[in-house]
Scaffold this motif. Structure first.
Motif, mmCIF file in Angstrom:
data_model
loop_
_atom_site.group_PDB
_atom_site.id
_atom_site.type_symbol
_atom_site.label_atom_id
_atom_site.label_comp_id
_atom_site.label_asym_id
_atom_site.label_seq_id
_atom_site.Cartn_x
_atom_site.Cartn_y
_atom_site.Cartn_z
ATOM 1 N N THR A 99 6.765 6.283 2.267
ATOM 2 C CA THR A 99 5.562 6.075 1.456
ATOM 3 C C THR A 99 5.263 4.587 1.224
ATOM 4 O OG1 THR A 99 6.548 6.213 -0.765
ATOM 5 C CG2 THR A 99 5.836 8.293 0.259
ATOM 6 N N LEU A 100 6.191 3.735 1.602
ATOM 7 C CA LEU A 100 5.938 2.289 1.668
ATOM 8 C C LEU A 100 6.376 1.804 3.051
ATOM 9 C CD1 LEU A 100 7.151 1.076 -1.864
ATOM 10 C CD2 LEU A 100 4.802 0.966 -0.996
ATOM 11 N N ALA A 101 6.097 2.632 4.054
ATOM 12 C CA ALA A 101 6.641 2.416 5.398
ATOM 13 C C ALA A 101 6.229 1.070 5.980
ATOM 14 C CB ALA A 101 6.191 3.549 6.322
ATOM 15 N N VAL A 102 4.951 0.766 5.923
ATOM 16 C CA VAL A 102 4.472 -0.472 6.529
ATOM 17 C C VAL A 102 4.872 -1.671 5.676
ATOM 18 C CG1 VAL A 102 2.430 -1.756 7.288
ATOM 19 C CG2 VAL A 102 2.579 0.706 7.685
ATOM 20 N N VAL B 233 0.874 -1.174 0.000
ATOM 21 C CA VAL B 233 0.000 0.000 0.000
ATOM 22 C C VAL B 233 0.908 1.220 0.000
ATOM 23 C CG1 VAL B 233 -1.725 1.326 1.259
ATOM 24 C CG2 VAL B 233 -1.856 -1.185 1.229
ATOM 25 N N TRP B 234 0.770 2.047 -1.020
ATOM 26 C CA TRP B 234 1.661 3.195 -1.202
ATOM 27 C C TRP B 234 0.977 4.479 -0.753
ATOM 28 C CZ3 TRP B 234 1.450 6.981 -5.461
ATOM 29 C CH2 TRP B 234 2.566 7.841 -5.491
ATOM 30 N N GLY B 235 1.747 5.353 -0.120
ATOM 31 C CA GLY B 235 1.228 6.653 0.302
ATOM 32 C C GLY B 235 1.769 7.028 1.670
ATOM 33 N N ASN B 236 1.611 8.295 2.039
ATOM 34 C CA ASN B 236 2.020 8.718 3.374
ATOM 35 C C ASN B 236 1.200 7.966 4.421
ATOM 36 O OD1 ASN B 236 3.972 10.574 2.563
ATOM 37 N ND2 ASN B 236 2.454 12.203 2.298
ATOM 38 N N THR C 128 6.935 -4.904 6.905
ATOM 39 C CA THR C 128 6.422 -6.285 6.879
ATOM 40 C C THR C 128 7.438 -7.222 6.244
ATOM 41 O OG1 THR C 128 5.282 -6.077 4.720
ATOM 42 C CG2 THR C 128 4.022 -5.502 6.701
ATOM 43 N N LYS C 129 8.134 -6.737 5.228
ATOM 44 C CA LYS C 129 9.110 -7.590 4.558
ATOM 45 C C LYS C 129 10.363 -7.785 5.408
ATOM 46 C CE LYS C 129 6.667 -8.652 1.052
ATOM 47 N NZ LYS C 129 6.190 -10.052 0.919
ATOM 48 N N ALA C 130 10.718 -6.771 6.209
ATOM 49 C CA ALA C 130 11.811 -6.929 7.165
ATOM 50 C C ALA C 130 11.433 -7.987 8.202
ATOM 51 C CB ALA C 130 12.115 -5.598 7.849
ATOM 52 N N PHE C 131 10.169 -7.996 8.606
ATOM 53 C CA PHE C 131 9.676 -9.008 9.531
ATOM 54 C C PHE C 131 9.831 -10.404 8.932
ATOM 55 C CE2 PHE C 131 6.370 -11.904 10.854
ATOM 56 C CZ PHE C 131 6.395 -11.824 12.232
ATOM 57 N N VAL C 132 9.416 -10.561 7.683
ATOM 58 C CA VAL C 132 9.499 -11.873 7.026
ATOM 59 C C VAL C 132 10.945 -12.362 6.979
ATOM 60 C CG1 VAL C 132 9.193 -13.106 4.828
ATOM 61 C CG2 VAL C 132 7.407 -11.558 5.659
ATOM 62 N N MET D 227 -2.885 -5.407 4.863
ATOM 63 C CA MET D 227 -1.579 -5.750 4.296
ATOM 64 C C MET D 227 -0.719 -6.481 5.318
ATOM 65 S SD MET D 227 1.295 -3.231 2.603
ATOM 66 C CE MET D 227 1.233 -2.138 4.026
ATOM 67 N N MET D 228 -0.729 -6.003 6.558
ATOM 68 C CA MET D 228 0.040 -6.657 7.621
ATOM 69 C C MET D 228 -0.455 -8.086 7.856
ATOM 70 S SD MET D 228 0.319 -3.438 10.257
ATOM 71 C CE MET D 228 1.150 -4.352 11.553
ATOM 72 N N GLN D 229 -1.766 -8.270 7.775
ATOM 73 C CA GLN D 229 -2.341 -9.600 7.954
ATOM 74 C C GLN D 229 -1.809 -10.568 6.905
ATOM 75 O OE1 GLN D 229 -4.198 -11.060 10.204
ATOM 76 N NE2 GLN D 229 -4.654 -12.941 9.076
ATOM 77 N N VAL D 230 -1.834 -10.161 5.643
ATOM 78 C CA VAL D 230 -1.394 -11.055 4.562
ATOM 79 C C VAL D 230 0.121 -11.216 4.553
ATOM 80 C CG1 VAL D 230 -1.323 -11.386 2.059
ATOM 81 C CG2 VAL D 230 -3.399 -10.513 3.133
ATOM 82 N N ASN D 231 0.843 -10.098 4.668
ATOM 83 C CA ASN D 231 2.299 -10.132 4.526
ATOM 84 C C ASN D 231 3.012 -10.775 5.708
ATOM 85 O OD1 ASN D 231 1.582 -8.613 2.326
ATOM 86 N ND2 ASN D 231 3.015 -6.954 2.695
ATOM 87 N N MET D 232 2.436 -10.663 6.911
ATOM 88 C CA MET D 232 3.111 -11.174 8.112
ATOM 89 C C MET D 232 2.326 -12.278 8.816
ATOM 90 S SD MET D 232 4.788 -7.812 9.946
ATOM 91 C CE MET D 232 3.194 -7.188 10.479
ATOM 92 N N ASN D 233 1.108 -11.960 9.234
ATOM 93 C CA ASN D 233 0.366 -12.908 10.062
ATOM 94 C C ASN D 233 0.135 -14.247 9.375
ATOM 95 O OD1 ASN D 233 0.312 -10.741 11.755
ATOM 96 N ND2 ASN D 233 -1.910 -10.579 11.884
ATOM 97 N N VAL D 234 -0.221 -14.209 8.099
ATOM 98 C CA VAL D 234 -0.478 -15.452 7.371
ATOM 99 C C VAL D 234 0.795 -16.289 7.256
ATOM 100 C CG1 VAL D 234 -1.104 -16.412 5.119
ATOM 101 C CG2 VAL D 234 -2.487 -14.596 6.122
ATOM 102 N N VAL D 235 1.920 -15.624 7.069
ATOM 103 C CA VAL D 235 3.204 -16.334 7.006
ATOM 104 C C VAL D 235 3.466 -17.068 8.319
ATOM 105 C CG1 VAL D 235 5.709 -16.054 6.813
ATOM 106 C CG2 VAL D 235 4.191 -14.742 5.315
ATOM 107 N N VAL D 236 3.243 -16.374 9.426
ATOM 108 C CA VAL D 236 3.443 -16.976 10.752
ATOM 109 C C VAL D 236 2.426 -18.084 11.002
ATOM 110 C CG1 VAL D 236 3.363 -16.538 13.236
ATOM 111 C CG2 VAL D 236 4.490 -14.906 11.721
ATOM 112 N N GLU D 237 1.171 -17.806 10.704
ATOM 113 C CA GLU D 237 0.104 -18.779 10.979
ATOM 114 C C GLU D 237 0.286 -20.066 10.193
ATOM 115 O OE1 GLU D 237 -3.108 -15.149 11.734
ATOM 116 O OE2 GLU D 237 -3.262 -16.423 9.947
ATOM 117 N N LEU D 238 0.494 -19.941 8.882
ATOM 118 C CA LEU D 238 0.634 -21.147 8.063
ATOM 119 C C LEU D 238 1.902 -21.914 8.425
ATOM 120 C CD1 LEU D 238 -0.577 -20.019 4.513
ATOM 121 C CD2 LEU D 238 -1.767 -21.450 6.184
#
Length: 262
Positions: free
Chosen positions: A152-155, A96-99, A159-163, A111-122
């Motif tokens: 502008t792509l802060a989150v 998701v792009w933007g301030n 999330t990718k650093a988390f992965v 986005m956090m749910q898909v990019n991080m939580n799903v990775v952890v859950e599965l």
């Protein structure tokens, strides 16, 4: 190993982009597939094509992974059908792009749910199943954005650093088991990511630097089967990541802000 004895490969975000190309790679190697994404129509078309072209078994599950408990529904589907899973490809993700302060909170949380939580859950839910295999694999798709903060792509970059961090730690914890864990971090890939993120500026820049999904998928699958820990595809991407480690963070962030500016 014959086709009948090969375990299933579960691929999230399998209907397009890198996930779709990984499905082709694994199907060509004779692996039966479990394809998960939102678009049932696209999944079915891909599944039918792979079964005809490669003679493999391919089943699909259409589900929105941004919904809470979606991962539990994926696992219920696996258990109900008694699928023997030996490969987990956590590929689903988006940006998701933007301030940050001007972006809808719901969009960021989804986005956090898909990019991080799903990775952890599965990963957590499937490790007991993967341990039944003599050799099993987890392939997590991150991004070169994992190596720096991106205004502008802060989150998304977070999330990718988390992965990346999660994958390296999980790999160490599972190092004495039958499961190999790999993190694959591509740069710009011609997948439609920029369009979905609403990032028109990146669309123009990416034309010069984009890698193609097929070549990226081939590298990702090879990295997984070779039990690599952390792979960045492409010489330019490798140089940029190492530059991020050497140059002052303020300079890197200012440069990124100029590239992704609104």
């Amino acid at each position: 190993m014959s086709e009948k004895t090969k375990p299933y490969a579960l691929i999230t975000g399998a209907s397009k982009g890198i996930g779709k190309s990984i499905a082709y790679e694994l199907a060509e190697k004779g692996y039966p597939l479990l394809l998960v994404a939102r678009s049932e129509e696209e999944l079915k078309a891909l599944s039918d094509e792979l079964q005809v072209k490669y003679g493999i078994i391919s089943d699909i599950l259409s589900i929105d992974l941004s919904i809470n408990n979606a991962s539990l529904k994926v696992i219920d589907w696996i258990k109900m059908n008694n699928y023997s899973v030996g490969i987990l490809v956590n590929n689903a993700g988006y940006g998701v792009w933007g301030n940050f302060s001007q972006s809808a909170l719901g969009d960021q949380l989804g986005m956090m749910q898909v990019n991080m939580n799903v990775v952890v859950e599965l990963s957590h839910l499937l490790v007991p199943i993967l341990l039944h295999e003599k050799q099993a694999y987890i392939l997590n798709i991150s991004s070169t954005a994992a190596y720096q903060a991106v205004p502008t792509l802060a989150v998304y970059s977070a999330t990718k650093a988390f992965v990346l961090s999660f994958t390296r730690a999980l790999r160490f914890e599972l190092s004495q088991t039958s499961i190999s864990v790999t993190c694959f971090s591509p740069g710009p890939v011609d997948t439609g990511f920029a369009a979905r993120a609403g990032l028109s500026a990146l669309n123009k820049m990416a034309e010069k630097f984009n890698m193609q999904p097929d070549e990226v998928a081939k590298m990702a699958v090879n990295a997984m089967f070779n039990k690599k820990s952390e792979v960045i595809p492409g010489f330019t991407n490798i140089i940029s990541v190492y530059a991020n480690r050497l140059l002052p963070k303020a300079f890197i962030e200012k440069t990124a802000a100029g590239i992704y500016k609104i």
